[in-house]
Design an enzyme around this catalytic site. Structure first.
Site, PDB file in Angstrom:
ATOM      1  CB  THR A  70      -0.931  -0.025   1.232  1.00 50.02           C
ATOM      2  OG1 THR A  70      -1.820  -1.120   1.086  1.00 50.02           O
ATOM      3  CG2 THR A  70      -1.757   1.245   1.360  1.00 50.02           C
ATOM      4  CB  SER A 117       2.953  -7.941   1.324  1.00 47.34           C
ATOM      5  OG  SER A 117       1.833  -7.840   2.165  1.00 47.34           O
ATOM      6  CB  THR A 150       0.828  -3.454   6.385  1.00 47.20           C
ATOM      7  OG1 THR A 150      -0.498  -3.484   5.857  1.00 47.20           O
ATOM      8  CG2 THR A 150       1.424  -2.073   6.264  1.00 47.20           C
ATOM      9  CG  ASP A 151      -2.257  -7.543   3.790  1.00 42.21           C
ATOM     10  OD1 ASP A 151      -2.645  -6.757   4.674  1.00 42.21           O
ATOM     11  OD2 ASP A 151      -2.851  -7.710   2.706  1.00 42.21           O
TER      12      ASP A 151
HETATM   13  C1  SIN Z   1      -0.230  -5.353   1.077  1.00 39.80           C
HETATM   14  O1  SIN Z   1       0.095  -5.957   2.092  1.00 39.80           O
HETATM   15  O2  SIN Z   1       0.449  -5.384   0.032  1.00 39.80           O
HETATM   16  C2  SIN Z   1      -1.492  -4.580   1.038  1.00 39.80           C
HETATM   17  C3  SIN Z   1      -1.878  -4.045   2.349  1.00 39.80           C
HETATM   18  C4  SIN Z   1      -0.929  -3.006   2.883  1.00 39.80           C
HETATM   19  O3  SIN Z   1       0.168  -2.776   2.415  1.00 39.80           O
HETATM   20  O4  SIN Z   1      -1.345  -2.369   3.890  1.00 39.80           O
END
Ligand code: SIN
Length: 400
Positions: A70, A117, A150-151
């Protein structure tokens, strides 16, 4: 992987032209290392902010390796709360959107991948760790920042914590709001991450996660929720904060990592297969068709049937690790205590003196200390690159 050293003026022009892809569906960018082209929309204020920044020509060098997420995501319509695409902007574009970086670091960028991710694989972890290990051998590089979705951020960060064998700082950073959303958190998180990676105070602190002004050890960091402030460390607390004057540390990790890590990836390209499962009331335990070398069971206490299933699995040579469901327990294993781990060899088959066929003792189970099950899985994958002896693996869990 593309690598570039940033010329500031060109980058300001680039970010001014960065932004939205005209599509409605929230999809991920499928191919690593192939960032999608973006259409044009002005990045308000960035050009003016860049004009006000006086770059520090003597600042430490920091390499920003972008993987997607993100923090590199754009919204279907800028400034809306609608769907978005993770992993769209390039490393150049996201660093250029924060001209203030030039006050604290001379930035180099590399595009490792550009994906959500959830598409990050263990093979990508290995490649990324190898790349960082090579980069940190450069005498002129102070540290590395990895931008990441973040995932799966806490998992990649923990893998790097175990396998980057350097005392220089590596900071993993993400964002919970896309770069073109309202009030994105990516730019300030990136600035904090770069300030931390450039700081001599961050040396020997291992791999860190820096988000929302908090400096967290990668070992303890975990994503609690999908809002800003969503990364935490449970009971273990933060290492420090990024204050207006820069990174301030209050604690340092004392377990094994970095230069003291025994894990050498030189001859490793893929990691041993480790499955992850849960125990629950009435559970009978899981069997696997995937032929794993290891299994992690998240549990607060197993049923008799689960115990029997995993005991049988251990008997076949599979290493079984139990991890307390919350990741907050430390009982068992002997780690950090005043004695060696008790060898929990199951001797039930040898107790009486009646002549019976000799049955090999069941290999002991391994207890994860204060690790979530997903992180216990990563440590087990890494440990299995060295040994499949459960006693030796217990030693590893006690030390890392
Ligand atoms: C991801 O993990 O690529 C999407 C969600 C995020 O980055 O918060």
């Amino acid at each position: 992987m593309n690598r570039s050293v940033r010329p500031t003026v060109a980058l300001v022009a680039l970010v001014a032209g960065a932004c939205v892809r005209p599509s409605a569906a929230p999809v991920v960018t499928p191919s690593p290392a192939a960032p999608a082209p973006v259409a044009s929309a002005p990045a308000a204020g960035v050009v003016a902010r860049a004009a006000a920044v006086v770059p520090n020509p003597n600042a430490p060098k920091v390499l920003v390796i972008a993987t997607g997420g993100t923090i590199a995501g754009v919204q279907d319509a800028p400034g809306t709360l609608g769907g978005y695409r993770a992993g769209t902007l390039t490393a150049e574009q996201i660093t250029a959107s924060v001209p203030e970086l030039a006050r604290y670091a001379r930035i180099e960028t590399e595009q490792f991948s550009n994906v959500a991710s959830t598409l990050v694989t263990p093979e990508m972890w290995v490649k990324l760790a190898k790349r960082i290990n090579v980069a940190l051998q450069r005498g002129d590089l102070a540290g590395v920042v990895v931008t990441h979705g973040t995932d799966r951020l806490e998992e990649t960060a923990f893998f790097l914590y175990l396998t980057v064998r350097s005392n220089k700082p590596v900071v993993v950073v993400g964002a919970q709001r896309p770069a073109t959303g309202i009030s994105p958190d990516g730019p300030i998180n990136l600035l904090s991450a770069v300030r931390t990676a450039a700081s001599p105070r961050a040396v020997q602190k291992g791999v860190m996660v820096v988000m929302d002004d908090r400096i967290l050890s990668a070992r303890e960091s975990r994503k609690l929720y999908q809002r800003t402030g969503g990364f935490d460390t449970g009971d273990m607390g933060m290492l420090g904060v990024v204050a207006s004057q820069g990174p301030e540390f209050f604690f340092a990790p004392v377990r094994r990592f970095g230069e003291r890590s025994e894990f050498d990836l030189d001859r490793v390209d893929t990691l041993p297969k480790v499955e992850l499962t849960m125990s629950y009331p009435g559970g009978t335990g899981q069997t696997f068709t995937t032929n794993p070398k290891g299994v992690v069971v998240a549990t607060t206490g197993m049923t008799a049937a689960e115990n029997a299933t995993y005991r049988a699995l251990r008997q076949t040579g599979v290493v079984v690790v139990t991890s307390f469901t919350s990741g907050e327990n430390v009982n068992g294993g002997g780690g950090g205590g005043d004695g060696p781990p008790p060898a929990r060899v199951d001797t039930a088959a040898r107790r009486d003196s009646v002549a019976r066929p000799v049955v090999a003792p069941v290999p002991p189970g391994v207890v994860a200390l204060h690790l979530t099950a997903t992180k216990a899985r990563i440590l087990l994958m890494v440990a299995l690159t060295k040994t499949n002896d459960p006693r030796e693996i217990q030693r590893i869990f006690n030390e890392y």
